[in-house]
Write an enzyme that holds these catalytic residues in place. Structure first.
Site, PDB file in Angstrom:
ATOM      1  N   GLU A   7      -5.218   2.584   6.356  1.00  0.00           N
ATOM      2  CA  GLU A   7      -4.979   2.357   4.932  1.00  0.00           C
ATOM      3  C   GLU A   7      -5.614   3.481   4.126  1.00  0.00           C
ATOM      4  O   GLU A   7      -5.115   3.863   3.075  1.00  0.00           O
ATOM      5  CB  GLU A   7      -5.546   1.000   4.501  1.00  0.00           C
ATOM      6  N   SER A  32     -11.240  -1.258   2.746  1.00  0.00           N
ATOM      7  CA  SER A  32     -10.457  -1.736   3.880  1.00  0.00           C
ATOM      8  C   SER A  32      -9.865  -0.537   4.613  1.00  0.00           C
ATOM      9  O   SER A  32      -9.162   0.286   4.020  1.00  0.00           O
ATOM     10  CB  SER A  32      -9.342  -2.660   3.378  1.00  0.00           C
ATOM     11  N   ARG A  61       0.815  -1.215   0.000  1.00  0.00           N
ATOM     12  CA  ARG A  61       0.000   0.000   0.000  1.00  0.00           C
ATOM     13  C   ARG A  61       0.853   1.271   0.000  1.00  0.00           C
ATOM     14  O   ARG A  61       0.550   2.244   0.684  1.00  0.00           O
ATOM     15  CB  ARG A  61      -0.971   0.006   1.196  1.00  0.00           C
TER      16      ARG A  61
END
Length: 231
Positions: free
Chosen positions: A224, A154, A104
């Site tokens: 995230e 998420s 990420r």
């Protein structure tokens, strides 16, 4: 985006930068192209490698910037190169290696830059097999994720050796609420907008969850999702 908005100009990279072209075993897509449409364009040419991205609700530009992934696949596995507008106004072609893609993360998140387009390197495969895999992954997503509520996907990064949703559940936070924001009771890794949540509700809930999980397990969850603008 914070409830007080953004002080400055924002540019939405969308339909006008969403062309998708398939040539041989490569797919070139504008930054505004949806991952789902890009994956389907690959499917139509029996190209394999992008099945994991078919259900990710995001754009190619965002996917490259954050090295999006799901079900064991990541953008770094298939990205050949990207065209990037640097903070100094130069258009630069950057390889996957130059983008320093990791979980990420890309170098663009540290140094700035805007993804304009990307080229993905795929492999010839069997149409029916590729389609079956995409359908199976999308079914798993629908079965396990709270797709019937608004969310930013998420919410927390996966800590090494753990799963964020499991840590949140073990801390007794399934269904935990702050204002209109709630930890999904279907998948604890998602913070959903259950009832007219503000951005501040979501951020405060995430702070609470991170603190409570740390107190329970000693593991610090990191967002995230990204926070932009004024709260």
């Amino acid at each position: 985006v914070g409830d007080k908005g953004i002080r400055g100009i924002t540019i939405s990279i969308g339909k006008r930068m969403s062309d998708i072209e398939v040539e041989g075993d490569t797919v070139r897509a504008g930054a505004g192209a949806l991952l789902s449409k890009t994956a389907n364009a690959a499917l139509n040419e029996s190209l394999s490698g992008m099945e994991f991205a078919a259900g990710i609700p995001g754009s190619v530009g965002g996917a490259v910037l954050m090295n999006a992934g799901a079900y064991g696949g990541e953008i770094k596995d298939i990205l050949y190169e990207a065209h990037v507008l640097t903070p100094t106004g130069v258009v630069k072609c950057m390889s996957a290696g130059e983008l320093d893609l990791s979980y990420r993360h890309s170098i663009l998140m540290d140094e700035g830059g805007i993804v304009l387009s990307a080229i993905f390197q795929l492999q010839k495969g069997d149409y029916d097999s590729i389609k079956s895999t995409m359908q199976e992954l999308n079914k798993r997503r629908a079965d396990k994720q709270p797709l019937n509520y608004p969310s930013a996907g998420s919410t927390f990064k996966r800590p090494e050796g753990y799963y964020a949703g499991k840590l949140i559940e073990d801390a007794g936070l399934r269904g935990y609420r702050v204002g209109g924001a709630m930890v999904s009771d279907k998948h604890c890794g998602f913070v959903i907008n259950a009832d007219n949540a503000t951005a501040l509700d979501v951020r405060n809930l995430m702070t609470d969850v991170s603190d409570k999980v740390f107190n329970d397990s000693g593991v610090r969850l990191e967002p995230e999702v990204r926070f932009i603008g004024e709260f």
